[in-house]
Design an enzyme around this catalytic site. Structure first.
Site, PDB file in Angstrom:
ATOM      1  N   ALA A   1       0.821  -0.895  -0.080  1.00 10.02           N
ATOM      2  CA  ALA A   1       0.457  -0.012   0.319  1.00 10.02           C
ATOM      3  C   ALA A   1       1.440   1.238  -0.098  1.00 10.02           C
ATOM      4  O   ALA A   1       0.514   1.941   0.905  1.00 10.02           O
ATOM      5  CB  ALA A   1      -0.736   0.240   0.567  1.00 10.02           C
TER       6      ALA A   1
ATOM      7  N   GLU B   1       3.169   8.281  -1.084  1.00  5.05           N
ATOM      8  CA  GLU B   1       4.529   8.882  -0.905  1.00  5.05           C
ATOM      9  C   GLU B   1       5.709   8.600   0.328  1.00  5.05           C
ATOM     10  O   GLU B   1       6.722   8.948  -0.128  1.00  5.05           O
ATOM     11  CB  GLU B   1       4.121  11.112  -1.008  1.00  5.05           C
ATOM     12  CG  GLU B   1       3.685  11.545  -1.935  1.00  5.05           C
ATOM     13  CD  GLU B   1       4.567  11.403  -3.346  1.00  5.05           C
ATOM     14  OE1 GLU B   1       6.067  11.038  -3.147  1.00  5.05           O
ATOM     15  OE2 GLU B   1       4.121  10.615  -4.625  1.00  5.05           O
TER      16      GLU B   1
ATOM     17  N   HIS C   1       6.929   6.387   1.464  1.00  3.92           N
ATOM     18  CA  HIS C   1       7.140   4.957   1.093  1.00  3.92           C
ATOM     19  C   HIS C   1       8.229   5.352  -0.048  1.00  3.92           C
ATOM     20  O   HIS C   1       9.447   5.168   0.334  1.00  3.92           O
ATOM     21  CB  HIS C   1       6.806   4.312   0.506  1.00  3.92           C
ATOM     22  CG  HIS C   1       5.730   2.502   1.715  1.00  3.92           C
ATOM     23  ND1 HIS C   1       4.648   3.449   1.728  1.00  3.92           N
ATOM     24  CD2 HIS C   1       5.915   2.334   2.836  1.00  3.92           C
ATOM     25  CE1 HIS C   1       3.605   2.874   2.919  1.00  3.92           C
ATOM     26  NE2 HIS C   1       4.891   2.573   3.565  1.00  3.92           N
TER      27      HIS C   1
ATOM     28  N   GLY D   1      10.676   4.961   8.300  1.00  2.44           N
ATOM     29  CA  GLY D   1       9.860   6.039   8.978  1.00  2.44           C
ATOM     30  C   GLY D   1       9.723   7.362   9.953  1.00  2.44           C
ATOM     31  O   GLY D   1       9.395   5.873  10.891  1.00  2.44           O
TER      32      GLY D   1
ATOM     33  N   LYS E   1       7.416   9.329  11.189  1.00  2.00           N
ATOM     34  CA  LYS E   1       6.397   8.239  11.937  1.00  2.00           C
ATOM     35  C   LYS E   1       6.318   6.820  12.565  1.00  2.00           C
ATOM     36  O   LYS E   1       5.419   8.038  13.998  1.00  2.00           O
ATOM     37  CB  LYS E   1       5.440   8.305  10.222  1.00  2.00           C
ATOM     38  CG  LYS E   1       4.143   8.585  11.018  1.00  2.00           C
ATOM     39  CD  LYS E   1       2.569   8.272   9.632  1.00  2.00           C
ATOM     40  CE  LYS E   1       1.759   7.901  10.033  1.00  2.00           C
ATOM     41  NZ  LYS E   1       1.881   6.292  10.419  1.00  2.00           N
ATOM     42  N   ASP E   2       6.806   5.997  12.403  1.00  7.01           N
ATOM     43  CA  ASP E   2       6.463   4.979  13.525  1.00  7.01           C
ATOM     44  C   ASP E   2       7.460   5.131  14.654  1.00  7.01           C
ATOM     45  O   ASP E   2       8.516   4.612  14.304  1.00  7.01           O
ATOM     46  CB  ASP E   2       6.672   3.555  12.671  1.00  7.01           C
ATOM     47  CG  ASP E   2       5.022   3.474  11.507  1.00  7.01           C
ATOM     48  OD1 ASP E   2       3.737   3.969  12.662  1.00  7.01           O
ATOM     49  OD2 ASP E   2       4.710   3.483  10.564  1.00  7.01           O
TER      50      ASP E   2
ATOM     51  N   VAL F   1       6.469  12.117   5.387  1.00  8.15           N
ATOM     52  CA  VAL F   1       5.963  13.088   4.237  1.00  8.15           C
ATOM     53  C   VAL F   1       4.608  13.918   5.154  1.00  8.15           C
ATOM     54  O   VAL F   1       3.526  12.242   5.375  1.00  8.15           O
ATOM     55  CB  VAL F   1       5.852  11.855   3.235  1.00  8.15           C
ATOM     56  CG1 VAL F   1       5.469  13.101   2.189  1.00  8.15           C
ATOM     57  CG2 VAL F   1       7.496  11.962   2.926  1.00  8.15           C
TER      58      VAL F   1
ATOM     59  N   SER G   1      -0.472   8.001   6.284  1.00  8.95           N
ATOM     60  CA  SER G   1      -0.365   6.537   6.044  1.00  8.95           C
ATOM     61  C   SER G   1      -1.600   5.865   5.139  1.00  8.95           C
ATOM     62  O   SER G   1      -2.141   5.947   5.063  1.00  8.95           O
ATOM     63  CB  SER G   1      -0.894   6.515   7.563  1.00  8.95           C
ATOM     64  OG  SER G   1      -1.837   5.431   8.067  1.00  8.95           O
ATOM     65  N   SER G   2      -1.065   4.036   5.052  1.00  9.17           N
ATOM     66  CA  SER G   2      -1.766   3.832   4.527  1.00  9.17           C
ATOM     67  C   SER G   2      -2.981   3.350   5.278  1.00  9.17           C
ATOM     68  O   SER G   2      -4.297   2.935   4.388  1.00  9.17           O
ATOM     69  CB  SER G   2      -1.052   2.440   4.823  1.00  9.17           C
ATOM     70  OG  SER G   2       0.059   2.227   3.667  1.00  9.17           O
TER      71      SER G   2
END
Lengths: 281, 281
Positions: free
Chosen positions: A37, A40, A42, A152, A154-155, A181, A190-191
């Site tokens: 999934a 941007e 990734h 990332g 983010k995690d 991003v 996020s997916s």
């Protein structure tokens, strides 16, 4: 782009690449592990890996062991063909695309996340989640044997625990954190954003707003963690808040923000969707 | 012989050795992990490693995490100076001699043994023991990055679980099982034999006798596991028996001995000392 599904075949293929002569000694391999999934976020990991390495490997593997019973494994977005296209266009050299039976057998040896750091924050609401993450990442690292691996920011807790595992297990890979991003309006990619209805998506903006608020407070000289968290919680209401935390970069609690060594983390539920985000100050 | 106590220093040292040209491609590294108190059994592992590799590394590390609370960690025989001499005389190239603080930190990521195979036999009487074994072995493998690693068949379950971990985690090392070394009267060598009083040592001979009995029965055509185990238990009485098992080489229960695919295992207590042994048929 070469697509390989067998771990042994990939291992052999990359071994011969890694042993060949590169710019500085052996060839460097950059690795971006994903669950598919692709978005941007990734792509920015892949770009960074392309800049820093001679060969780039991406894995797409929806890892079942990091989903708890009753979680959204079956519902997780699958976009295999689009994902392959994105990898091809982004200049990925090798795509690793294994099946669960390639990665797991019966009665397995596994990785246990740290008893404290693995069971706070996301680990508290998803006990055992990080065991699955660390197990698959250790396997993937042993298959790919990368010079550098890209994750990332983010995690952030995942990034922290993977860095810890690499250090404690004397692994050779260098972990490269990559900035989150965001959509133009601030929502972190996020997916899981695909699950959001239009009204929920608007509500979800409160997450990045609360982080911008924290950053603005710090700019104004407010460093007290309690004060910042309480202002953030006020902004986030009435979303269901899993946590709002202010930690140092090793994930210890901070009572005062330390500029250059702080992560502020939020996890909330918007509708039925769990979303997380953070800011590094 | 080089003695190194820092994991990072050893890793760097061996990396340069492994990248240099050997007989067939890169230099080969043979690795013998031990807990010290070296005896002829360990020496036979080192000899085998010398035969098969260009560089031989031995580690001596009394790993605290594989001892349960109340077990004999403090009492475990320590013979550091004699051990170093033995390694030197045996032609070891590098001795790795770390302290617990070099190997472990706080709030650690660790390895969890398989839920079935890690909690039967020795794992049943020592729950968690194999978590510690696998954790330290994974760390040591990542530090040494050996071509081959040598383990005694005497600790058959340990050997089985380490082979399993190597396979399931796609590790590059080849595991080489080495035959058990015995005293002339049959007693398998073990660092724990040092605990035995003279009368206990005589009693301990029942262990190897019971294994010889099983082998003799199989030679006579008796393949029924129940019958063999019952004859062995009769011979072992009145020792406290932890287990007498007849398994295939992957540690599944067998009802009939399969020549070429069987391990018969015994663990008993002699006085206060836990002793194990096995025979591969």
């Amino acid at each position: 782009m070469k697509i390989i599904s067998s771990p042994q075949e990939l291992k052999e293929h990359l071994k011969s690449i890694k042993n060949s002569i590169g710019f500085q000694g052996n060839q460097s391999i950059g690795f971006v592990p994903t669950m598919g999934a692709l978005h941007e976020g990734h792509i920015s990991l892949i770009k960074k890996a392309k800049e820093q390495n001679e060969t780039v490997v991406v894995s797409i593997f929806l890892n079942p062991t990091q989903f708890l019973k009753g979680e959204d494994l079956d519902k997780y977005p699958k976009k295999d063909e689009a994902d392959k296209k994105i990898c091809e266009i982004s200049g990925v050299d090798v795509l690793f695309f294994p099946q669960p039976s390639d990665m797991y057998g019966a009665d397995e040896v596994s990785i246990l996340a740290p008893k404290v750091r693995g069971y706070v924050l996301e680990g508290e609401s998803r006990p055992g989640h990080f065991n699955g993450v660390l197990t698959v990442v250790m396997k993937l690292f042993n298959i790919v044997n990368p010079t550098r691996a890209y994750f990332g920011k983010k995690d952030a807790q995942q990034l922290n625990l993977i860095s810890l595992m690499v250090k404690q297990f004397f692994m050779s890979v260098e972990i490269i954190p990559v900035d989150t991003v965001r959509e133009k309006d601030g929502l972190a990619l996020s997916s899981r954003n695909a699950y959001l209805r239009k009204d929920e998506r608007a509500e979800a903006l409160k997450i990045s707003s609360s982080l911008r608020l924290s950053s603005a407070m710090v700019s104004r000289g407010v460093l007290d963690a309690k004060e910042i968290k309480s202002a953030m919680r006020e902004l986030l209401a009435p979303l269901e808040i899993f946590y709002v935390e202010i930690l140092d970069r090793e994930f210890n609690q901070l009572s005062k923000v330390e500029i250059g060594n702080t992560v502020i983390l939020v996890e909330v539920k918007v509708g039925a969707t769990r979303l997380l985000d953070n800011i590094w100050l």
